[in-house]
Design a protein around this motif. Sequence first.
Motif, mmCIF file in Angstrom:
data_model
loop_
_atom_site.group_PDB
_atom_site.id
_atom_site.type_symbol
_atom_site.label_atom_id
_atom_site.label_comp_id
_atom_site.label_asym_id
_atom_site.label_seq_id
_atom_site.Cartn_x
_atom_site.Cartn_y
_atom_site.Cartn_z
ATOM 1 N N VAL A 40 7.714 0.661 -26.007
ATOM 2 C CA VAL A 40 8.231 -0.257 -27.025
ATOM 3 C C VAL A 40 9.499 -0.942 -26.533
ATOM 4 N N ARG A 41 10.395 -0.184 -25.915
ATOM 5 C CA ARG A 41 11.662 -0.752 -25.428
ATOM 6 C C ARG A 41 11.403 -1.812 -24.359
ATOM 7 N N LEU A 42 10.517 -1.537 -23.412
ATOM 8 C CA LEU A 42 10.227 -2.529 -22.370
ATOM 9 C C LEU A 42 9.558 -3.769 -22.962
ATOM 10 N N ARG A 43 8.746 -3.598 -23.978
ATOM 11 C CA ARG A 43 8.117 -4.763 -24.603
ATOM 12 C C ARG A 43 9.156 -5.611 -25.326
ATOM 13 N N ARG A 44 10.064 -4.963 -26.018
ATOM 14 C CA ARG A 44 11.086 -5.701 -26.773
ATOM 15 C C ARG A 44 12.117 -6.351 -25.866
ATOM 16 N N ASP A 45 12.563 -5.622 -24.837
ATOM 17 C CA ASP A 45 13.685 -6.081 -24.013
ATOM 18 C C ASP A 45 13.267 -6.804 -22.737
ATOM 19 N N GLY A 46 12.020 -6.687 -22.337
ATOM 20 C CA GLY A 46 11.598 -7.261 -21.062
ATOM 21 C C GLY A 46 12.155 -6.435 -19.914
ATOM 22 N N GLU A 47 12.274 -7.061 -18.774
ATOM 23 C CA GLU A 47 12.739 -6.345 -17.578
ATOM 24 C C GLU A 47 14.118 -5.728 -17.830
ATOM 25 N N THR A 48 14.214 -4.438 -17.569
ATOM 26 C CA THR A 48 15.409 -3.674 -17.913
ATOM 27 C C THR A 48 15.721 -2.685 -16.799
ATOM 28 N N SER A 49 16.997 -2.474 -16.542
ATOM 29 C CA SER A 49 17.382 -1.496 -15.515
ATOM 30 C C SER A 49 17.130 -0.080 -16.027
ATOM 31 N N HIS A 50 16.897 0.811 -15.081
ATOM 32 C CA HIS A 50 16.717 2.223 -15.432
ATOM 33 C C HIS A 50 17.946 2.747 -16.172
ATOM 34 N N SER A 51 19.133 2.344 -15.733
ATOM 35 C CA SER A 51 20.350 2.854 -16.390
ATOM 36 C C SER A 51 20.453 2.356 -17.827
ATOM 37 N N ASP A 52 20.053 1.111 -18.088
ATOM 38 C CA ASP A 52 20.048 0.619 -19.470
ATOM 39 C C ASP A 52 19.004 1.346 -20.314
ATOM 40 N N LEU A 53 17.859 1.653 -19.718
ATOM 41 C CA LEU A 53 16.836 2.421 -20.427
ATOM 42 C C LEU A 53 17.349 3.818 -20.758
ATOM 43 N N ARG A 54 18.019 4.420 -19.813
ATOM 44 C CA ARG A 54 18.574 5.766 -20.017
ATOM 45 C C ARG A 54 19.523 5.760 -21.208
ATOM 46 N N ARG A 55 20.436 4.806 -21.235
ATOM 47 C CA ARG A 55 21.397 4.724 -22.344
ATOM 48 C C ARG A 55 20.706 4.408 -23.671
ATOM 49 N N ALA A 56 19.817 3.447 -23.667
ATOM 50 C CA ALA A 56 19.175 3.011 -24.908
ATOM 51 C C ALA A 56 18.289 4.097 -25.514
ATOM 52 N N LEU A 57 17.642 4.877 -24.664
ATOM 53 C CA LEU A 57 16.700 5.876 -25.157
ATOM 54 C C LEU A 57 17.297 7.274 -25.256
ATOM 55 N N GLY A 58 18.500 7.446 -24.724
ATOM 56 C CA GLY A 58 19.121 8.763 -24.768
ATOM 57 C C GLY A 58 18.425 9.777 -23.882
ATOM 58 N N LEU A 59 17.867 9.303 -22.784
ATOM 59 C CA LEU A 59 17.161 10.176 -21.842
ATOM 60 C C LEU A 59 17.962 10.292 -20.560
ATOM 61 N N ASP A 60 17.730 11.369 -19.814
ATOM 62 C CA ASP A 60 18.413 11.490 -18.533
ATOM 63 C C ASP A 60 17.716 10.596 -17.506
ATOM 64 N N GLY A 61 18.436 10.298 -16.432
ATOM 65 C CA GLY A 61 17.934 9.381 -15.415
ATOM 66 C C GLY A 61 16.636 9.834 -14.777
ATOM 67 N N ALA A 62 16.509 11.134 -14.531
ATOM 68 C CA ALA A 62 15.290 11.654 -13.911
ATOM 69 C C ALA A 62 14.076 11.440 -14.813
ATOM 70 N N THR A 63 14.254 11.601 -16.111
ATOM 71 C CA THR A 63 13.149 11.403 -17.052
ATOM 72 C C THR A 63 12.729 9.943 -17.074
ATOM 73 N N VAL A 64 13.693 9.031 -17.102
ATOM 74 C CA VAL A 64 13.366 7.597 -17.096
ATOM 75 C C VAL A 64 12.613 7.250 -15.819
ATOM 76 N N THR A 65 13.112 7.703 -14.677
ATOM 77 C CA THR A 65 12.454 7.404 -13.407
ATOM 78 C C THR A 65 11.030 7.952 -13.392
ATOM 79 N N ARG A 66 10.857 9.186 -13.851
ATOM 80 C CA ARG A 66 9.526 9.796 -13.869
ATOM 81 C C ARG A 66 8.576 8.999 -14.760
#
Length: 144
Positions: A40-66
């Motif tokens: 949902v976040r990628l659909r709403r925001d379009g291309e997004t950095s992993h670090s922005d995804l981590r902050r927005a979703l409250g997930l750790d970096g390893a989880t976002v990368t995985r």
Amino acid sequence: MSDETDEDRFFRELGGVCAELRQAFPRHVGLSPQRVQLLVRLRRDGETSHSDLRRALGLDGATVTRLVKEFEAEGLAGRRLDPADNRYTLAALTAEGERAAAELERAHQAYQERLLDGVTERERELVLDVLRRLRANMTSQEEP
């Protein structure tokens, strides 16, 4: 005999429903809550950095990368280095990912409609009014 107060019962029930709601739709569609959030976040925001995804979703970096790598392997997302700063990786949905996310959002809308079956508009407004009052009261409690 229970020592539970009316306030205790109210907040226990409210907290329980909120916790169940966070899990119910992902379970309904057979996805983890994190996969649903990321799509949902990628659909709403379009291309997004992993670090922005981590902050927005409250997930750790390893989880976002995985998760992004899983989406990439499934053909739902692509990754590339940020051309402005190659220390960052950008993620975006592919056309197939866009279709999957759009279908997920349609399924979510239908799911919400089923959950609200038999709940009147007035009842919805009443619950929203109570939630707004709770939020206002929390804010006032936080002020010195």
